[in-house]
Every structure is written in C-alpha cells, then in structure tokens.
Motif scaffolding. Sequence first.
Motif, mmCIF file in Angstrom:
data_model
loop_
_atom_site.group_PDB
_atom_site.id
_atom_site.type_symbol
_atom_site.label_atom_id
_atom_site.label_comp_id
_atom_site.label_asym_id
_atom_site.label_seq_id
_atom_site.Cartn_x
_atom_site.Cartn_y
_atom_site.Cartn_z
ATOM 1 N N ASP A 6 0.818 -1.211 0.000
ATOM 2 C CA ASP A 6 0.000 0.000 0.000
ATOM 3 C C ASP A 6 0.855 1.266 0.000
ATOM 4 O O ASP A 6 0.598 2.199 -0.756
ATOM 5 N N THR A 7 1.867 1.312 0.858
ATOM 6 C CA THR A 7 2.653 2.520 1.063
ATOM 7 C C THR A 7 4.091 2.139 1.371
ATOM 8 O O THR A 7 4.342 1.143 2.051
ATOM 9 N N VAL A 8 5.047 2.933 0.868
ATOM 10 C CA VAL A 8 6.449 2.803 1.241
ATOM 11 C C VAL A 8 6.896 4.142 1.805
ATOM 12 O O VAL A 8 6.837 5.167 1.118
ATOM 13 N N ILE A 9 7.321 4.146 3.064
ATOM 14 C CA ILE A 9 7.738 5.370 3.751
ATOM 15 C C ILE A 9 9.246 5.322 3.956
ATOM 16 O O ILE A 9 9.764 4.367 4.543
ATOM 17 N N LYS A 10 9.952 6.348 3.481
ATOM 18 C CA LYS A 10 11.373 6.475 3.800
ATOM 19 C C LYS A 10 11.538 7.581 4.823
ATOM 20 O O LYS A 10 11.059 8.687 4.630
ATOM 21 N N GLN A 11 12.223 7.256 5.918
ATOM 22 C CA GLN A 11 12.354 8.208 7.011
ATOM 23 C C GLN A 11 13.796 8.248 7.488
ATOM 24 O O GLN A 11 14.369 7.227 7.873
ATOM 25 N N SER A 12 14.404 9.417 7.481
ATOM 26 C CA SER A 12 15.757 9.580 7.999
ATOM 27 C C SER A 12 15.711 9.654 9.518
ATOM 28 O O SER A 12 14.821 10.294 10.092
ATOM 29 N N LEU A 13 16.676 8.996 10.154
ATOM 30 C CA LEU A 13 16.760 9.040 11.605
ATOM 31 C C LEU A 13 17.760 10.086 12.094
ATOM 32 O O LEU A 13 18.036 10.186 13.278
ATOM 33 N N GLY A 14 18.352 10.844 11.158
ATOM 34 C CA GLY A 14 19.049 12.060 11.545
ATOM 35 C C GLY A 14 20.525 11.960 11.848
ATOM 36 O O GLY A 14 21.105 12.909 12.368
ATOM 37 N N PHE A 15 21.173 10.829 11.538
ATOM 38 C CA PHE A 15 22.611 10.760 11.746
ATOM 39 C C PHE A 15 23.214 9.757 10.770
ATOM 40 O O PHE A 15 22.505 8.992 10.124
ATOM 41 N N PHE A 16 24.531 9.757 10.679
ATOM 42 C CA PHE A 16 25.227 8.934 9.693
ATOM 43 C C PHE A 16 25.995 7.831 10.393
ATOM 44 O O PHE A 16 26.679 8.070 11.389
ATOM 45 N N ALA A 17 25.866 6.611 9.898
ATOM 46 C CA ALA A 17 26.651 5.496 10.419
ATOM 47 C C ALA A 17 27.962 5.408 9.651
ATOM 48 O O ALA A 17 28.020 5.708 8.467
ATOM 49 N N ASN A 18 29.017 4.954 10.323
ATOM 50 C CA ASN A 18 30.332 5.005 9.699
ATOM 51 C C ASN A 18 30.781 3.674 9.104
ATOM 52 O O ASN A 18 31.968 3.462 8.884
ATOM 53 N N THR A 19 29.858 2.753 8.879
ATOM 54 C CA THR A 19 30.215 1.501 8.207
ATOM 55 C C THR A 19 29.151 1.148 7.186
ATOM 56 O O THR A 19 27.991 1.552 7.274
ATOM 57 N N PHE A 20 29.564 0.351 6.208
ATOM 58 C CA PHE A 20 28.651 -0.230 5.238
ATOM 59 C C PHE A 20 28.730 -1.755 5.358
ATOM 60 O O PHE A 20 29.665 -2.300 5.942
ATOM 61 N N GLY A 21 27.754 -2.436 4.792
ATOM 62 C CA GLY A 21 27.715 -3.881 4.912
ATOM 63 C C GLY A 21 27.284 -4.331 6.294
ATOM 64 O O GLY A 21 27.742 -5.341 6.823
ATOM 65 N N ASN A 22 26.362 -3.582 6.920
ATOM 66 C CA ASN A 22 25.936 -3.879 8.283
ATOM 67 C C ASN A 22 25.170 -5.195 8.345
ATOM 68 O O ASN A 22 24.319 -5.466 7.499
ATOM 69 N N VAL A 23 25.460 -6.002 9.368
ATOM 70 C CA VAL A 23 24.892 -7.355 9.444
ATOM 71 C C VAL A 23 23.913 -7.511 10.603
ATOM 72 O O VAL A 23 23.607 -8.623 11.017
ATOM 73 N N SER A 24 23.398 -6.428 11.130
ATOM 74 C CA SER A 24 22.541 -6.486 12.307
ATOM 75 C C SER A 24 21.191 -7.131 12.017
ATOM 76 O O SER A 24 20.624 -7.004 10.932
ATOM 77 N N GLN A 25 20.653 -7.827 13.029
ATOM 78 C CA GLN A 25 19.238 -8.152 13.029
ATOM 79 C C GLN A 25 18.436 -6.862 13.214
ATOM 80 O O GLN A 25 18.947 -5.857 13.704
ATOM 81 N N ILE A 26 17.167 -6.883 12.802
ATOM 82 C CA ILE A 26 16.239 -5.766 13.026
ATOM 83 C C ILE A 26 15.105 -6.314 13.880
ATOM 84 O O ILE A 26 14.341 -7.176 13.436
ATOM 85 N N ILE A 27 14.996 -5.836 15.112
ATOM 86 C CA ILE A 27 14.122 -6.465 16.093
ATOM 87 C C ILE A 27 13.110 -5.468 16.646
ATOM 88 O O ILE A 27 13.486 -4.397 17.153
ATOM 89 N N PHE A 28 11.829 -5.816 16.577
ATOM 90 C CA PHE A 28 10.777 -5.072 17.258
ATOM 91 C C PHE A 28 10.556 -5.663 18.647
ATOM 92 O O PHE A 28 10.708 -6.870 18.859
#
Length: 496
Positions: free
Chosen positions: A209-231
Amino acid sequence: MKRLLIFFLFVSTCANGQGLNHQWLLGNNPFAGFPNGRGYFDLNSASFVSEFRKMSFKGTEANISDSNGNLLMSSNGVWIANATGDTMMNGSGLSPSYLTSTWPNGLPLGYGNVFIPFPGDTNSYLLFHKTRWGQFSVSLAALNMSKIDLTLDGGLGAVTIKNDTILADTLSWGIGACKHANGRDWWVVVMEDGNPSTYTILVTPLGIDTVIKQSLGFFANTFGNVSQIIFSPDGTKLIYCTPVNQTSSGDLLIVDFDRCSGLFSNPQVISITANQYLFGLSFSPSGKYAYACSSTNIFQIDIDNLTVDTVATYDGFVSPIGATCCGTTFWNMYLAANCKIYVTSGSSVQHIHEINYPDSAGLACDVQQHAVDLLDYLHLRAVPNHPNYYLGCDTTSGCPCLTTSLEEINHHDFKFSVAPNPNNGNFNIIYLLPQNEKGKLEIYDVNGRRVYEMNLPQWSTMQEIVLPETIRSGMYDCVITSGTSRTGKKIIVLNE
C-alpha cells in the motif's frame, strides 16, 4: 439489569505465541545422507531432534507454521520448501543475483527473509526476501516479495508471485516486521546501509500500500551492516546495531515506533562497546530488557534507564568437544515461544547458548553457554525470523481495530475464567498472573474501543467487576494482559 454470556476463550503466550512460531529448523549441511535438525517450542518446553532434510541454512531462515504448530513452509533465501521439505511448486530461483549464485545452499544474511500471513486471506502468505546484486559491501541490494497460495498443489502451496522487487537501494542485512495497530495489516521494515534511514512498507489486503522512507538524523560510519532488526514484543520499539560514534564500533540504536502511522521517533544511540562489532539482538519477553552480542560478549540493556550490563563472556569452549574447530562464540539471537533466548555461533558448531530468564536483571538472566547439545548435527548462525504474529489491536493512537476475530491467538492457559452474575452487571474474574508480574483487565467493543479497564495486582487471583451502566448491550472482548501475554473471553452484555 445486565446478563453476561460467555462464548469462547482466546489466548496468546508470554512472548509471541506457540503456533505460527512453534518450530526452528537447524543445520547447515546441504549434502544428502547427513543429518540436520529441528527445534520445537511451546510455552513450557523446548526439544531438539535430528532429521534428514534437503534445505540447509547458512544465516537466512524464514519459516511459519499453522496455529497448531504444524510447519507450512520454510526458506533459506534461495528457495522455498513446502511442508514435506521438498521444493514448493514454483518455489525455486528466489532473488537471482550475485549473492544467490555465490551461496546456492542458503544465504548468509541474518534475518534476510520473513513470512507474514497475507492480510484478510487465511490461505495466502507473503515472503519478503533480500539479496545483494554486487560483490562489494557497498552494493545495490533489493527487497523482493513472493506470494504463496496454500490451496494449490493439494494443500502444499504454490508460489503465485515471485521476485517482485519492492525497492532497491544500498540496504543493510535484516528485515523486521510488525503487526499494524489495526490488528490486520503489517509493517515491513528494512534499513538503508551506512545511513540509518528506514524504509517502512505497509501491507494491506490490496498488497503493498505505502512505502515510507524516514531519515533518523545521523550517519553510520560503516557499510555492509549485518545487524538483526528487532521489534519489541508489543511493537512500540525497534533496535538495530550500527557503529555511529567515531570512538565506538558497537552502538545500539533504539527508536520508538508508532504502529498506526508507521513512523519512528525518539532515536537514541547507546555505545555498548568501543572495540567490538555487534551482531545479534533480542528483546526480553516483557520488553524491559534488550540484549545485544558481539562475538565474545552478551550485553543486557535496561530499556527504562539505558544502562548496560555484560552478562556473559565467551568461555573458550570448542564444539564438538575434542575438536580443534570451532569456537562457540556468539552471533544471532532468537526469542522463542518458551520465553527463553537462544544464541547461535558464527561458526558451524554442535552447541547453542541459552538465556533462561531474560526478564531478570544482570547475571540473574542466567546465560548458559553451549547449553544445548545438538548431538549429531552442526548449526551455523541462522535463527528464525518470527515477528509477533499474535500482536493485537491498539486503538490508543487513533487507529480503528479492523479485526474482531481472535481465532489466530493460540492457546496458553492463564487459568482465566469469568463467573457471570446477572445482578446489575456484576461478575467475578479468576486468573493466575506470572510470578511478580502485574496485570490489567480491559474490555473492548467490536470496534476495538476500550470501554473499561482496571489494574490487577500481581498478588491477587480474583476480582469483582462492576460494569458501568454506560456499557450498552453487545459483544465485547474481555482481556487480561500481563507483560506481552494476553488472554481473555468474548462475552455478550445484555441490558434488561
């Protein structure tokens, strides 16, 4: 006067239920004749068995069962298996890319896919799955979607839509999913790599239905991040590992989530460790604590005051016993339906770790390293991506409740009963709360509006209820909540 008639009981467990998330497929051996394994989880138990299975897992695992815990389908990011373990009709060839051609026996991405029930259709499911098209960490990645119809192929299911690209960007590993506040729809979340912006996708009975892109306001200093995303189990917070501060390599991002709007707020960054990268994440069943791990340490974070406690340090154990390889270090985390957290290792090993009391502070959470011996098979990294399939409506932020059926809530006996008394709408409730946990009684009308509530102290087991005269005749949901557990009965109030 009012008369109350009891219709049926609905229940969820202390974490995320024990039906749809009943199973964990283990084992990373892709060769015929070598065993893999399976874990079964209920509220009060866990068991691990070996089995011969075609699908292996290298880091990406999605599976989903029916409400009785019978496995329906699974995926390692490369193909989809049906309930028999064979390739589901049209289930091969997921996410054709550099990554899937390099990892044909299972993708290495933690939380790289997830199954969700299709809103409004009990016979259909969606698989969201990720891949990377390029060879390097800073490469264009895709979030794809495939749809499964379980009425096809004699009830084993078939893929009717495959590899539908929802978005393409430099995406980090991991997919998160959370039930919408209306109780019917879903939010699916991925992170932009190197720059913590979220993509939040709303899934309704009409599809995307909808795709929302939202900036969280800061820059991370690595690429290729392997984190889980947990609610969190109640869906109000999200956690994610990403190095943000220049002086720290292990930072934890905590943000609030609005299940109605799909928007994040109040981002907070906690520096967990200055010289270790963080991999795995989990919430405790109540959501009071978050857990994060590097390869050699497990950390507990108090969500209320953001204090950090080291609750385990790798003890040097090598698995299998007597082998020269490999170390049972820490990698991904999984909050299972028995309310324990399991921790896998970054290498292929015969043991996994167990956190027995994740809602207890500090060392009392009881991390037992290499506590589960898988005996005759090895496992590598992968944990199931099981969102809280049993999360109900939340009308406090203005969203209507779009489901009145609570049949998908699985059974956990809170010993909750209602003793109707027709005299002026008075009745008694009897219940048994978890030890040292408070509870709340809430009554909702058919539109999901809360019309009555009261707090339940943890030491009580019975309360007398006097409903206000303003509650009209009709059907209501009478719910007890304690932590993330919900149990209740559907009642009918008749004013006479």
